[in-house]
Design an enzyme around this catalytic site. Structure first.
Site, PDB file in Angstrom:
ATOM      1  N   ASP A  26      11.405 -11.130  28.358  1.00 51.09           N
ATOM      2  CA  ASP A  26      12.360 -11.810  27.484  1.00 51.09           C
ATOM      3  C   ASP A  26      13.716 -12.049  28.145  1.00 51.09           C
ATOM      4  OD1 ASP A  26      12.548  -8.948  27.451  1.00 51.09           O
ATOM      5  OD2 ASP A  26      13.978  -9.100  25.802  1.00 51.09           O
ATOM      6  N   HIS A  27      13.818 -11.791  29.431  1.00 51.80           N
ATOM      7  CA  HIS A  27      15.105 -11.826  30.120  1.00 51.80           C
ATOM      8  C   HIS A  27      15.691 -13.232  30.243  1.00 51.80           C
ATOM      9  CE1 HIS A  27      12.979  -8.198  31.223  1.00 51.80           C
ATOM     10  NE2 HIS A  27      14.084  -7.658  31.679  1.00 51.80           N
ATOM     11  N   GLY A  28      14.865 -14.266  30.092  1.00 58.40           N
ATOM     12  CA  GLY A  28      15.355 -15.639  30.242  1.00 58.40           C
ATOM     13  C   GLY A  28      16.464 -15.983  29.271  1.00 58.40           C
ATOM     14  N   VAL A  29      16.429 -15.409  28.072  1.00 53.45           N
ATOM     15  CA  VAL A  29      17.494 -15.673  27.101  1.00 53.45           C
ATOM     16  C   VAL A  29      18.779 -14.952  27.503  1.00 53.45           C
ATOM     17  CG1 VAL A  29      18.264 -15.249  24.732  1.00 53.45           C
ATOM     18  CG2 VAL A  29      15.990 -16.180  25.149  1.00 53.45           C
ATOM     19  N   TYR A 146      19.224   1.332  21.800  1.00 50.44           N
ATOM     20  CA  TYR A 146      20.083   1.863  22.854  1.00 50.44           C
ATOM     21  C   TYR A 146      21.445   2.222  22.266  1.00 50.44           C
ATOM     22  CZ  TYR A 146      16.627  -0.689  25.626  1.00 50.44           C
ATOM     23  OH  TYR A 146      15.463  -1.176  26.144  1.00 50.44           O
ATOM     24  N   ARG A 148      25.204   1.704  22.937  1.00 50.99           N
ATOM     25  CA  ARG A 148      26.125   0.916  23.755  1.00 50.99           C
ATOM     26  C   ARG A 148      27.328   0.524  22.909  1.00 50.99           C
ATOM     27  NH1 ARG A 148      21.411  -3.004  26.340  1.00 50.99           N
ATOM     28  NH2 ARG A 148      20.574  -1.464  27.803  1.00 50.99           N
ATOM     29  N   LYS A 177      11.397   2.236  21.714  1.00 50.61           N
ATOM     30  CA  LYS A 177      11.725   2.140  23.136  1.00 50.61           C
ATOM     31  C   LYS A 177      13.159   2.605  23.340  1.00 50.61           C
ATOM     32  CE  LYS A 177      12.481  -1.367  26.747  1.00 50.61           C
ATOM     33  NZ  LYS A 177      12.305  -2.794  27.105  1.00 50.61           N
ATOM     34  N   GLY A 203      15.458  -0.165  32.631  1.00 47.16           N
ATOM     35  CA  GLY A 203      16.852  -0.258  33.033  1.00 47.16           C
ATOM     36  C   GLY A 203      17.044  -1.209  34.211  1.00 47.16           C
ATOM     37  N   GLY A 230      10.521  -4.114  32.561  1.00 44.76           N
ATOM     38  CA  GLY A 230      10.490  -5.508  32.964  1.00 44.76           C
ATOM     39  C   GLY A 230      10.796  -5.738  34.419  1.00 44.76           C
ATOM     40  N   ARG A 231      12.090  -5.795  34.764  1.00 43.72           N
ATOM     41  CA  ARG A 231      12.501  -6.180  36.120  1.00 43.72           C
ATOM     42  C   ARG A 231      11.919  -5.294  37.202  1.00 43.72           C
ATOM     43  NH1 ARG A 231      18.765  -6.688  34.619  1.00 43.72           N
ATOM     44  NH2 ARG A 231      18.021  -5.091  33.181  1.00 43.72           N
TER      45      ARG A 231
END
Length: 266
Positions: A26-29, A146, A148, A177, A203, A230-231
């Site tokens: 989902d990182h594209g957004v 998370y 933050r 998560k 992370g 993900g990454r």
């Protein structure tokens, strides 16, 4: 738990091990078409070949490659978003509904909440409404929670992470998560505070494959239910091979050394 939700959960969580390997895409957004997810169909195909149980993505890219060539994979559609271009990047807003996700063939939906942010109340309200709607459709919810915000001194503190996990649990999520706390003993306290599966986030990109595998191994030994990374997966030079090693740890209880031998290099 009703049969519909049970069937959908089995498309995401391995029924034999009770664990899961989820790869968020989902990182594209949030940060744009970064390396590893520019071609979604290619990314998903490699992820599935490595043994992942599910992929997670936004509704618009489902049509670009939600299923791999060869076999299916569990599909989790992410309902909330923000971008790194915003002055308030931690303020997530809903951009998809449970009903939209079901129409797209989702096996589950996910929502992101940042506790401690100035907009925490809105994100908690969103999570509450999503779990209510999801329950009526018997579709599982993954809550990414998370810490933050201005009052957060250490988002990896065991007490803080345990609070994050418990919030997701208490507000109706079926899988939670959270960040890994750094060691098995402290993470065990996080897991102990929940009656639903707890998976770890990856992370920022980790330079060492061994470091990633050790984190995953320690988390499952502490009672964790796997990972949603993900990454550190899709930006690896050989994500399929890395996932095969991760699969051996999560679903076959392999040691880190055994997993490293599968990779043949660090």
């Amino acid at each position: 738990m009703n049969i519909g939700k049970s069937i959908r959960l089995e498309r995401i969580v391995n029924r034999d091990t009770g664990r899961t390997i989820i790869v968020p895409l989902d990182h594209g957004v949030s940060v744009g078409p970064i390396e590893g997810i520019a071609d979604m169909r290619e990314a998903v195909t490699g992820i599935v070949a490595g043994g992942a149980n599910a992929v997670l993505m936004h509704k618009g890219v489902v049509r670009c490659g939600h299923r791999a060539r060869g076999r299916d994979v569990g599909l989790i559609i992410h309902l909330s978003a923000s971008t790194s271009l915003s002055p308030f990047p931690n303020a997530k807003t809903l951009v998809c509904t449970v009903e939209e996700a079901i129409k797209l063939g989702a096996d589950a939906v996910s929502v992101h909440v940042n506790l401690g942010d100035e907009t925490e109340s809105k994100m908690l309200d969103d999570l509450g409404h999503v779990t209510e709607a999801a329950a009526s459709w018997s579709i599982p919810v993954l809550a990414m929670v998370y810490a933050r915000g201005p009052k957060i001194k250490n988002e990896f503190d065991a007490g803080v992470v345990a609070h994050c996990a418990r919030v997701g649990n208490e507000l109706g999520a079926d899988i939670v998560k959270v960040p890994y706390t750094g060691d098995p003993d402290s993470f065990a306290t996080v897991v102990a505070g929940c009656c639903v599966p707890v998976v770890i986030a990856g992370g920022p990109k980790i330079d060492s494959r061994r470091g990633l595998l050790e984190m995953i191994r320690d988390s499952v030994q502490a009672g964790g239910a796997g990972l949603s990374v993900g990454r550190n997966i899709f930006q690896d030079a050989q994500p399929t091979e890395l996932l095969k090693a991760v699969t051996a740890i999560v679903h076959e209880n392999a040691s880190v050394e055994q997993a490293m031998e599968m990779l043949g290099r660090g």
